[in-house]
Design an enzyme around this catalytic site. Structure first.
Site, PDB file in Angstrom:
ATOM      1  N   ASP A  30       0.852  -1.199   0.000  1.00 34.45           N
ATOM      2  CA  ASP A  30       0.000   0.000   0.000  1.00 34.45           C
ATOM      3  C   ASP A  30       0.888   1.248   0.000  1.00 34.45           C
ATOM      4  O   ASP A  30       1.896   1.318   0.698  1.00 34.45           O
ATOM      5  CB  ASP A  30      -0.913  -0.008   1.224  1.00 34.45           C
ATOM      6  CG  ASP A  30      -2.089   0.951   1.067  1.00 34.45           C
ATOM      7  OD1 ASP A  30      -3.237   0.476   0.947  1.00 34.45           O
ATOM      8  OD2 ASP A  30      -1.858   2.188   1.052  1.00 34.45           O
ATOM      9  N   ILE A  31       0.480   2.245  -0.759  1.00 35.21           N
ATOM     10  CA  ILE A  31       1.271   3.479  -0.885  1.00 35.21           C
ATOM     11  C   ILE A  31       1.240   4.309   0.401  1.00 35.21           C
ATOM     12  O   ILE A  31       2.137   5.125   0.630  1.00 35.21           O
ATOM     13  CB  ILE A  31       0.761   4.312  -2.092  1.00 35.21           C
ATOM     14  CG1 ILE A  31       1.830   5.251  -2.608  1.00 35.21           C
ATOM     15  CG2 ILE A  31      -0.526   5.049  -1.761  1.00 35.21           C
ATOM     16  CD1 ILE A  31       1.502   5.851  -3.973  1.00 35.21           C
ATOM     17  N   GLY A  91     -15.320   3.283   3.891  1.00 38.10           N
ATOM     18  CA  GLY A  91     -13.946   3.708   3.650  1.00 38.10           C
ATOM     19  C   GLY A  91     -13.350   3.258   2.329  1.00 38.10           C
ATOM     20  O   GLY A  91     -12.155   3.427   2.109  1.00 38.10           O
ATOM     21  N   HIS A  98     -10.305  -5.315  -3.331  1.00 34.60           N
ATOM     22  CA  HIS A  98      -8.975  -5.507  -2.744  1.00 34.60           C
ATOM     23  C   HIS A  98      -9.105  -5.894  -1.291  1.00 34.60           C
ATOM     24  O   HIS A  98     -10.025  -5.471  -0.596  1.00 34.60           O
ATOM     25  CB  HIS A  98      -8.106  -4.248  -2.887  1.00 34.60           C
ATOM     26  CG  HIS A  98      -8.751  -2.983  -2.402  1.00 34.60           C
ATOM     27  ND1 HIS A  98      -9.689  -2.308  -3.138  1.00 34.60           N
ATOM     28  CD2 HIS A  98      -8.579  -2.273  -1.256  1.00 34.60           C
ATOM     29  CE1 HIS A  98     -10.069  -1.214  -2.470  1.00 34.60           C
ATOM     30  NE2 HIS A  98      -9.414  -1.180  -1.316  1.00 34.60           N
TER      31      HIS A  98
HETATM   32  P1  5GP Z   1      -9.667   1.509   0.245  1.00 37.55           P
HETATM   33  O1  5GP Z   1      -9.630   2.929   0.799  1.00 37.55           O
HETATM   34  O2  5GP Z   1     -10.420   1.491  -1.076  1.00 37.55           O
HETATM   35  O3  5GP Z   1     -10.120   0.466   1.191  1.00 37.55           O
HETATM   36  O4  5GP Z   1      -8.172   1.137  -0.064  1.00 37.55           O
HETATM   37  C1  5GP Z   1      -7.461   1.681  -1.132  1.00 37.55           C
HETATM   38  C2  5GP Z   1      -6.011   1.648  -0.763  1.00 37.55           C
HETATM   39  O5  5GP Z   1      -5.257   1.876  -1.934  1.00 37.55           O
HETATM   40  C3  5GP Z   1      -5.590   2.723   0.259  1.00 37.55           C
HETATM   41  O6  5GP Z   1      -5.065   2.092   1.412  1.00 37.55           O
HETATM   42  C4  5GP Z   1      -4.554   3.544  -0.495  1.00 37.55           C
HETATM   43  O7  5GP Z   1      -3.473   3.941   0.311  1.00 37.55           O
HETATM   44  C5  5GP Z   1      -4.114   2.599  -1.591  1.00 37.55           C
HETATM   45  N1  5GP Z   1      -3.685   3.271  -2.795  1.00 37.55           N
HETATM   46  C6  5GP Z   1      -4.316   4.301  -3.433  1.00 37.55           C
HETATM   47  N2  5GP Z   1      -3.632   4.649  -4.535  1.00 37.55           N
HETATM   48  C7  5GP Z   1      -2.548   3.831  -4.592  1.00 37.55           C
HETATM   49  C8  5GP Z   1      -1.453   3.722  -5.509  1.00 37.55           C
HETATM   50  O8  5GP Z   1      -1.334   4.437  -6.508  1.00 37.55           O
HETATM   51  N3  5GP Z   1      -0.524   2.759  -5.232  1.00 37.55           N
HETATM   52  C9  5GP Z   1      -0.612   1.948  -4.145  1.00 37.55           C
HETATM   53  N4  5GP Z   1       0.355   1.047  -3.958  1.00 37.55           N
HETATM   54  N5  5GP Z   1      -1.640   2.025  -3.264  1.00 37.55           N
HETATM   55  C10 5GP Z   1      -2.583   2.953  -3.493  1.00 37.55           C
END
Ligand code: 5GP
Ligand code: ZN
Length: 112
Positions: A30-31, A91, A98
């Site tokens: 995760d970034i 969230g 994912h």
């Molecule tokens: P969500 O918020 O949908 O549950 O999780 C999305 C996740 O994707 C977040 O934890 C966010 O940090 C990660 N994320 C968003 N953009 C990128 C990216 O460009 N690269 C990576 N490696 N992670 C990302």
């Protein structure tokens, strides 16, 4: 899906720190890590979220959990959390299924 961030990561159009890859799924760090270890495991085929899992595509979810167990064992992770956010209120910010895998710190329950 052409307009999907995670489809672009799978295609290599956006760089990522790869943890694991096979024919069905891709795992990458995760970034914005929320724990010392925080990676995401995603199906290569676009699925919007858990709410789009059905009898046609659910095999990949079982496969992803096998992969999570394998990576965790290889990395010596004996305690970890697997999370999937569904919808904005929960969230979810990227609308490609994912599973977050988080490890390496104390975690609270219930989540905030
Ligand atoms: P969500 O918020 O949908 O549950 O999780 C999305 C996740 O994707 C977040 O934890 C966010 O940090 C990660 N994320 C968003 N953009 C990128 C990216 O460009 N690269 C990576 N490696 N992670 C990302
Ligand atoms: Zn996608």
């Amino acid at each position: 899906m052409s307009d999907c961030l995670f489809c672009k990561i799978i295609a290599g159009d956006i760089p990522s720190s790869k943890v694991y890859e096979d024919d069905l799924c891709f795992a990458f760090n995760d970034i914005a890590p929320q724990a010392p270890k925080h990676f995401l495991v995603i199906p290569k085929a676009h699925i919007g979220s858990v709410s789009e899992v059905n009898s046609e595509n659910s095999a990949v979810v079982a496969h992803i959990f096998e992969v999570i167990a394998k990576i965790a064992a290889e990395q010596g992770m004996d305690s970890y959390r697997v999370v999937s956010n569904i919808g904005e209120q929960a969230g979810q910010s990227v609308f490609h299924l994912h599973f977050h895998v988080l490890s390496g710190r104390d975690m609270t329950w219930p989540p905030g």
